[in-house]
Scaffold this motif. Structure first.
Motif, short mmCIF file in Angstrom:
data_model
loop_
_atom_site.label_atom_id
_atom_site.label_comp_id
_atom_site.label_asym_id
_atom_site.label_seq_id
_atom_site.Cartn_x
_atom_site.Cartn_y
_atom_site.Cartn_z
N ASN A 32 0.32 16.35 6.46
CA ASN A 32 1.55 15.53 6.78
C ASN A 32 2.30 14.86 5.58
OD1 ASN A 32 1.32 15.39 9.74
ND2 ASN A 32 -0.73 14.63 9.02
N GLU A 33 3.60 14.89 5.57
CA GLU A 33 4.44 14.13 4.39
C GLU A 33 4.68 12.76 5.05
OE1 GLU A 33 8.05 14.82 1.12
OE2 GLU A 33 6.93 16.62 2.17
N VAL A 34 4.46 11.77 4.23
CA VAL A 34 4.51 10.11 4.60
C VAL A 34 5.40 9.59 3.57
CG1 VAL A 34 3.44 8.09 5.26
CG2 VAL A 34 2.43 10.43 5.67
N LYS A 35 6.72 8.85 4.09
CA LYS A 35 7.49 8.08 3.23
C LYS A 35 6.86 6.92 3.17
CE LYS A 35 11.40 5.60 3.90
NZ LYS A 35 12.84 5.43 4.36
N LEU A 36 6.79 6.42 1.68
CA LEU A 36 6.00 5.17 1.58
C LEU A 36 7.35 3.95 1.29
CD1 LEU A 36 3.34 6.04 -1.03
CD2 LEU A 36 3.00 5.72 1.56
N GLU A 37 7.33 3.06 2.26
CA GLU A 37 8.57 2.06 1.94
C GLU A 37 8.42 1.21 1.08
OE1 GLU A 37 10.20 1.04 5.76
OE2 GLU A 37 10.07 3.05 6.60
N ARG A 38 9.19 0.52 0.32
CA ARG A 38 8.92 -0.50 -0.60
C ARG A 38 9.92 -1.65 -0.24
NH1 ARG A 38 10.34 2.04 -6.48
NH2 ARG A 38 8.83 3.86 -6.38
N ASP A 48 12.43 5.82 -2.43
CA ASP A 48 11.23 5.65 -1.89
C ASP A 48 10.35 6.72 -1.96
OD1 ASP A 48 11.84 3.03 -1.02
OD2 ASP A 48 12.29 3.60 1.12
N PRO A 49 9.10 6.54 -2.74
CA PRO A 49 8.25 7.45 -2.69
C PRO A 49 7.67 8.12 -1.63
CG PRO A 49 7.02 5.46 -3.17
CD PRO A 49 8.46 5.23 -2.95
N HIS A 50 7.05 9.26 -1.70
CA HIS A 50 6.40 9.99 -0.64
C HIS A 50 5.03 10.49 -1.04
CE1 HIS A 50 10.61 10.78 0.49
NE2 HIS A 50 10.17 11.10 1.50
N ALA A 51 4.13 10.59 -0.03
CA ALA A 51 2.69 10.99 -0.19
C ALA A 51 2.37 11.82 0.65
CB ALA A 51 1.80 9.68 -0.18
N ILE A 52 1.45 12.58 0.32
CA ILE A 52 0.92 13.80 0.99
C ILE A 52 -0.26 13.33 1.62
CG2 ILE A 52 0.34 16.10 1.18
CD1 ILE A 52 3.23 15.83 0.66
N CYS A 53 -0.72 13.62 2.89
CA CYS A 53 -1.76 13.18 3.62
C CYS A 53 -2.25 14.48 4.56
CB CYS A 53 -1.90 11.93 4.64
SG CYS A 53 -0.93 12.03 5.98
N PHE A 65 -2.63 11.53 -1.12
CA PHE A 65 -2.48 12.30 -2.42
C PHE A 65 -0.96 11.96 -2.75
CE2 PHE A 65 -5.99 14.75 -0.64
CZ PHE A 65 -6.56 14.64 -1.81
N MET A 66 -0.68 11.56 -3.81
CA MET A 66 0.70 11.09 -4.42
C MET A 66 0.94 12.48 -5.07
SD MET A 66 1.79 8.43 -3.52
CE MET A 66 3.24 8.08 -4.47
N PRO A 67 2.22 12.97 -4.74
CA PRO A 67 2.70 14.40 -5.50
C PRO A 67 2.97 13.99 -6.92
CG PRO A 67 4.18 13.63 -4.00
CD PRO A 67 3.17 12.78 -3.83
N LYS A 68 2.81 14.85 -7.76
CA LYS A 68 3.18 14.96 -9.31
C LYS A 68 4.12 15.98 -9.74
CE LYS A 68 -0.68 12.32 -10.70
NZ LYS A 68 -1.38 11.65 -11.87
#
Length: 68
Positions: A32-38, A48-53, A65-68
């Motif tokens: 899943n790709e998740v948007k991390l809201e600030r 806003d950054p995204h994370a992969i879970c 996991f944070m994509p690099k």
């Protein structure tokens, strides 16, 4: 795939290592790709950054996991 068929779990490799659930040891995951809201006045989808879970198919634990 039918309307109620769930996607098949997959094995995941991170930097040459097979991901294994830290709770149950299972190796099947759903990505899943998740948007991390600030917090702030001026935010948008592209700032806003995204994370992969990866959700464990056995116990449901989320590995983030944070994509690099």
């Amino acid at each position: 795939m039918g309307l109620f068929d769930a996607p098949k779990p997959v094995r995941v490799e991170i930097k040459g290592h097979t991901l294994q659930c830290i709770i149950c040891g299972h190796q099947g995951f759903h990505r899943n790709e998740v948007k991390l809201e600030r917090a702030g006045l001026f935010t948008s989808d592209w700032t806003d950054p995204h994370a992969i879970c990866y959700e464990c198919d056995n116990c449901g634990y989320l590995h983030w996991f944070m994509p690099k």
